[in-house]
Scaffold this motif. Structure first.
Motif, PDB file in Angstrom:
ATOM      1  N   VAL A 309       0.530  -1.658   0.487  1.00 55.62           N
ATOM      2  CA  VAL A 309       0.243   0.301   0.123  1.00 55.62           C
ATOM      3  C   VAL A 309       0.985   1.449   0.438  1.00 55.62           C
ATOM      4  O   VAL A 309       0.706   2.025  -1.078  1.00 55.62           O
ATOM      5  N   GLY A 310       2.421   1.400   0.782  1.00 59.92           N
ATOM      6  CA  GLY A 310       3.215   2.255   0.634  1.00 59.92           C
ATOM      7  C   GLY A 310       3.959   2.510  -0.494  1.00 59.92           C
ATOM      8  O   GLY A 310       3.290   3.756  -0.959  1.00 59.92           O
ATOM      9  N   HIS A 311       4.037   1.510  -1.152  1.00 61.45           N
ATOM     10  CA  HIS A 311       4.232   1.442  -3.221  1.00 61.45           C
ATOM     11  C   HIS A 311       3.252   2.631  -3.822  1.00 61.45           C
ATOM     12  O   HIS A 311       3.533   3.114  -4.493  1.00 61.45           O
ATOM     13  N   ILE A 312       2.024   2.181  -3.448  1.00 61.93           N
ATOM     14  CA  ILE A 312       1.402   2.623  -4.377  1.00 61.93           C
ATOM     15  C   ILE A 312       0.248   4.162  -3.721  1.00 61.93           C
ATOM     16  O   ILE A 312       0.368   5.294  -4.645  1.00 61.93           O
ATOM     17  N   LEU A 313       1.017   4.109  -2.744  1.00 62.42           N
ATOM     18  CA  LEU A 313       0.709   5.953  -2.348  1.00 62.42           C
ATOM     19  C   LEU A 313       1.512   6.329  -2.554  1.00 62.42           C
ATOM     20  O   LEU A 313       1.776   7.755  -2.635  1.00 62.42           O
ATOM     21  N   GLU A 314       2.222   6.519  -2.669  1.00 58.79           N
ATOM     22  CA  GLU A 314       3.763   6.747  -2.728  1.00 58.79           C
ATOM     23  C   GLU A 314       4.092   7.273  -4.270  1.00 58.79           C
ATOM     24  O   GLU A 314       4.497   8.718  -5.068  1.00 58.79           O
ATOM     25  N   THR A 315       4.278   6.685  -5.574  1.00 55.49           N
ATOM     26  CA  THR A 315       3.340   6.009  -6.591  1.00 55.49           C
ATOM     27  C   THR A 315       2.446   7.737  -7.003  1.00 55.49           C
ATOM     28  O   THR A 315       2.489   8.283  -8.215  1.00 55.49           O
ATOM     29  N   LEU A 316       1.077   7.411  -5.911  1.00 56.16           N
ATOM     30  CA  LEU A 316       0.307   8.797  -5.730  1.00 56.16           C
ATOM     31  C   LEU A 316       1.027  10.040  -5.710  1.00 56.16           C
ATOM     32  O   LEU A 316       0.710  10.995  -6.423  1.00 56.16           O
ATOM     33  N   GLU A 317       1.863  10.016  -4.763  1.00 60.18           N
ATOM     34  CA  GLU A 317       2.095  11.673  -4.365  1.00 60.18           C
ATOM     35  C   GLU A 317       2.566  12.326  -6.298  1.00 60.18           C
ATOM     36  O   GLU A 317       3.163  12.876  -5.949  1.00 60.18           O
ATOM     37  N   ALA A 318       4.012  11.510  -5.855  1.00 62.19           N
ATOM     38  CA  ALA A 318       4.936  11.374  -6.846  1.00 62.19           C
ATOM     39  C   ALA A 318       4.200  11.754  -8.005  1.00 62.19           C
ATOM     40  O   ALA A 318       4.951  12.485  -8.716  1.00 62.19           O
ATOM     41  N   SER A 319       3.227  10.997  -8.751  1.00 59.85           N
ATOM     42  CA  SER A 319       2.776  11.607 -10.077  1.00 59.85           C
ATOM     43  C   SER A 319       1.274  12.812  -9.754  1.00 59.85           C
ATOM     44  O   SER A 319       1.365  13.635 -11.093  1.00 59.85           O
ATOM     45  N   GLY A 320       2.086  13.840  -8.448  1.00 57.78           N
ATOM     46  CA  GLY A 320       1.385  15.122  -9.154  1.00 57.78           C
ATOM     47  C   GLY A 320      -0.490  15.102  -9.107  1.00 57.78           C
ATOM     48  O   GLY A 320      -1.105  16.409  -9.207  1.00 57.78           O
ATOM     49  N   LYS A 321      -1.031  13.866  -8.657  1.00 60.28           N
ATOM     50  CA  LYS A 321      -2.692  13.867  -8.968  1.00 60.28           C
ATOM     51  C   LYS A 321      -2.991  13.661  -7.764  1.00 60.28           C
ATOM     52  O   LYS A 321      -4.021  13.793  -7.607  1.00 60.28           O
ATOM     53  N   ALA A 322      -2.303  13.448  -6.455  1.00 57.40           N
ATOM     54  CA  ALA A 322      -2.896  12.994  -5.348  1.00 57.40           C
ATOM     55  C   ALA A 322      -3.790  14.291  -5.097  1.00 57.40           C
ATOM     56  O   ALA A 322      -5.126  13.957  -3.922  1.00 57.40           O
ATOM     57  N   ASP A 323      -3.479  15.766  -5.257  1.00 53.61           N
ATOM     58  CA  ASP A 323      -4.659  16.876  -4.928  1.00 53.61           C
ATOM     59  C   ASP A 323      -5.855  16.569  -5.728  1.00 53.61           C
ATOM     60  O   ASP A 323      -6.863  17.296  -5.311  1.00 53.61           O
ATOM     61  N   GLU A 324      -5.796  15.278  -6.720  1.00 53.46           N
ATOM     62  CA  GLU A 324      -7.207  15.108  -7.364  1.00 53.46           C
ATOM     63  C   GLU A 324      -7.574  13.727  -6.922  1.00 53.46           C
ATOM     64  O   GLU A 324      -8.382  13.650  -8.496  1.00 53.46           O
ATOM     65  N   THR A 325      -7.595  13.423  -6.185  1.00 55.25           N
ATOM     66  CA  THR A 325      -8.122  11.702  -6.330  1.00 55.25           C
ATOM     67  C   THR A 325      -7.934  11.423  -4.935  1.00 55.25           C
ATOM     68  O   THR A 325      -7.055  11.917  -3.567  1.00 55.25           O
ATOM     69  N   ILE A 326      -9.420  11.129  -4.830  1.00 49.20           N
ATOM     70  CA  ILE A 326     -10.054   9.991  -3.307  1.00 49.20           C
ATOM     71  C   ILE A 326      -9.109   9.266  -3.168  1.00 49.20           C
ATOM     72  O   ILE A 326      -9.493   8.456  -4.376  1.00 49.20           O
ATOM     73  N   VAL A 327      -9.119   8.368  -2.085  1.00 52.80           N
ATOM     74  CA  VAL A 327      -8.569   7.015  -1.736  1.00 52.80           C
ATOM     75  C   VAL A 327      -9.228   6.570  -1.093  1.00 52.80           C
ATOM     76  O   VAL A 327      -9.687   7.057   0.558  1.00 52.80           O
ATOM     77  N   VAL A 328      -9.641   5.043  -0.982  1.00 52.10           N
ATOM     78  CA  VAL A 328     -10.514   4.392  -0.387  1.00 52.10           C
ATOM     79  C   VAL A 328      -9.784   2.993  -0.116  1.00 52.10           C
ATOM     80  O   VAL A 328      -9.175   2.443  -0.822  1.00 52.10           O
TER      81      VAL A 328
END
Length: 480
Positions: A309-328
Motif C-alpha cells: 500500500v505504501g508503494h501505491i501511495l508514494e506513486t500517487l504522491e509522485a504523480s502529482g495527482k494526489a490533490d485530485e484523487t479520492i483514496v479508499v
C-alpha cells in the motif's frame, strides 16, 4: 431507516437544485485487502506495524465501526461493487453476470460501470471481485467469462510463478500453490516466512502492476477509477521474512472471548483453516504457543500488505495527482483469530464482520479524526458518487457517508449482514442475530460481556423490537 433510504434520491436532487454546485471530477483509487480485520495501529492495535495505512488514516477518515454485509469474499465484494445487499454466496457476481447475459432489466450498473458511463477510465488489478483478475473458467483464467461485464476498460492479474489466478489466490513463496479442491489431501503449510524480496509472494507482483497502472493513468487528463486488490493476509499466512521481524519479541495480548459459545450461534469448526492447510497435529484452540505463532504470521502478512500500500501511495504522491484523487482502503471482512474458538471468517460475530474502512479526500475537513459512526459496505458506492457529483444511483441500498467525512461526529446507521440461514443487525448498543428457525441471539455491546453472553431470553421485548428492525432491512435483501 428504510424511509431514509427511500428519501435519499429526492433529498439529493433538492439539495442540488437549492444550491447549484460545480463539481470537478476526482480520480478514485480503491485499495481492497482480503481477510483484513482492523489489525492496524491506526485502529488501536498497538503491536501492529502498519505505518503506510496509518498515514492514510491520518490524512483521511478512519471508520472504526465499518461492517461488511457478508463474512465471505465474493458476497462482500458483491455489496461493495453493486451497493446492494445480496446473498452469502461467493458466486453472486457471476450469477449477476449471467443475468446480464439474459438482458435482465433488474440488474443495475456496478460501481466501476457507473463511473465508466460517466467518463472515467476504469482499471482493476489483482483481487477486486471474488476471482483475482475477474475471470472465470478453468484456473480462473478464461478471459471470455467475466465476473463483472461492462465494468473495466482494463483488468489485470499478474501471476508470475503461480501460473494462473487460482494458483496465486492460495499460494506460498516461489510459485507453491494449494492444489485444486477445497479439501484435497495435498495441502500447503498454514503459514510461512521465507527470505527474499517482496515478489517471492504474489502480492509483490500485484503491487508492481498497480504502480505501473497508476503511473499510466496519471499521465492522462481523463479521470480514472483504479481498483487494486491485495490477497494477503488471506490464508496461507506467508510473507517475506523481514516482515516477521517486528513480531519476534512483541508480547501479544490475550485472545478475548476464546471459548466456544454454549448456545446456538453461527459458530463453526474452522474447516477452511484446519482441513485445507498443514498444522502437523497442532491446534491453536488447545495449544497457546501454536495460536501465538499463527497470530504473528497473520500480523506479518498485514505488514507485508501495508508495504505494498505504501508503494501505491508514494506513486500517487509522485504523480502529482494526489490533490485530485479520492483514496479508499477497504477490508472485505474480518477474521477470527481465536475469538469464540474460531480460526476463520464465515460467522456473524463482530470479529468476522468488522473491517477497516478509510476514505481520504483532497482538502478534507478534520483530517485524521476517526469516526465511531456505524456504517456498512453498501455505503461506499453512493459516497463516491456524491463526492464526484455523479448522478445519484437510486438503486443502491447504502447511504452516502459524505456527512461523516465532513464531520466525524455525525451519526451513522445500523449495519445489516447475513450468512447462510441467519441474518444480523448491529446498532450503537447491540448486535441482534436471527436464525431462519426463529432462534435469536442478542448481545449488549455496552456491557463488558459483549458477544460472549446471549441475553435474548432475558429481554423478550427488546428481541421483538430488533426483529422488526431486521425485517425492515431484509425487505431490501435480494437473493442470488
Amino acid at each position: 431507516m428504510i424511509l431514509k433510504k427511500l428519501l435519499l434520491p429526492l433529498l439529493f436532487t433538492l439539495a442540488l437544485n437549492a444550491e447549484p454546485e460545480t463539481y470537478t471530477p476526482k480520480n478514485v483509487l480503491l485499495i481492497c485487502v482480503d481477510d483484513l480485520r482492523p489489525e492496524l495501529k491506526s485502529f488501536g492495535v498497538d503491536y501492529i506495524h502498519s505505518p503506510n495505512i496509518d498515514r492514510l488514516a491520518n490524512s483521511g477518515r478512519a471508520f472504526h465501526r465499518h461492517y461488511v454485509n457478508a463474512p465471505t469474499c465474493g458476497a462482500s465484494r458483491y455489496s461493495l461493487l453493486t451497493g446492494q445487499y445480496g446473498s452469502s454466496n461467493n458466486q453472486a457476481l457471476f450469477t449477476r453476470a449471467k443475468q446480464m447475459e439474459k438482458s435482465d432489466a433488474s440488474v443495475s450498473p456496478s460501481l466501476p460501470e457507473w463511473f465508466r458511463k460517466n467518463g472515467y477510465k476504469t482499471v482493476s488489478v489483482g483481487k477486486v471481485s471474488h476471482h483475482p483478475g475477474g475471470w472465470g473458467g478453468e484456473d480462473w483464467y478464461d478471459n471470455n467469462i467475466l465476473e463483472m461485464p461492462n465494468a473495466w476498460d482494463r483488468q489485470l492479474m499478474p501471476t508470475g510463478q503461480w501460473k494462473h489466478p487460482r494458483g496465486a489466490m492460495h499460494s506460498l513463496a516461489h510459485g507453491e500453490i494449494k492444489p485444486i479442491g477445497s479439501f484435497s489431501k495435498h495441502k500447503v503449510d498454514a503459514f510461512q516466512s521465507v527470505e527474499g524480496k517482496d515478489t517471492i509472494y504474489h502480492d509483490g507482483l500485484i503491487g508492481e502492476a498497480g504502480v505501473e497502472q497508476l503511473k499510466d493513468l496519471s499521465s492522462s487528463e481523463t479521470p480514472f477509477f483504479l481498483a487494486i486488490g491485495f490477497i494477503k493476509p488471506h490464508l496461507p499466512f506467508g510473507s517475506p521474512a523481514r516482515y516477521m521481524e517486528p513480531y519476534k519479541d512483541v508480547e501479544l495480548p490475550a485472545i478475548p472471548y476464546p471459548e466456544k459459545p454454549d448456545w446456538p450461534s453461527t459458530w463453526h469448526g474452522s474447516g477452511e483453516f484446519f482441513s485445507q492447510y498443514h498444522h502437523y497435529g497442532k491446534d491453536p484452540r488447545t495449544d497457546a504457543d501454536y495460536a501465538d505463532k499463527v497470530r504473528r504470521h497473520y500480523a506479518a502478512c498485514v505488514s507485508y500488505v501495508d508495504k505494498m500500500v505504501g508503494h501505491i501511495l508514494e506513486t500517487l504522491e509522485a504523480s502529482g495527482k494526489a490533490d485530485e484523487t479520492i483514496v479508499v482502503l477497504w477490508g472485505d471482512h474480518g477474521w477470527n483469530l481465536g475469538e469464540h474458538s474460531i480460526w476463520g471468517k464465515h460467522n456473524l460475530f463482530e470479529e468476522a464482520l468488522r473491517a477497516p474502512l478509510i476514505i481520504a479526500t483532497p482538502n478534507m475537513k478534520n483530517a485524521g479524526e476517526k469516526t465511531e459512526a456505524i456504517v456498512e459496505t453498501t455505503d461506499i458506492f453512493p459516497t463516491l458518487c456524491e463526492l464526484n457529483g455523479l448522478p445519484f444511483p437510486d438503486f443502491v441500498h447504502g447511504e452516502s457517508l459524505v456527512p461523516i467525512l465532513e464531520n466525524p461526529d455525525a451519526s451513522g446507521h445500523p449495519a445489516y449482514s447475513y450468512w447462510k440461514n441467519a441474518k444480523t443487525i448491529r446498532t450503537e448498543t447491540h448486535r441482534f442475530t436471527l436464525h431462519e428457525d426463529g432462534y435469536a441471539e442478542l448481545y449488549d455491546h455496552t456491557s463488558p460481556f459483549k458477544e460472549s453472553l446471549n441475553i435474548a431470553d432475558q429481554n423478550p421485548q427488546l428481541v421483538e423490537s430488533y426483529k422488526q428492525l431486521l425485517q425492515q432491512e431484509s425487505s431490501l435483501h435480494q437473493t442470488y
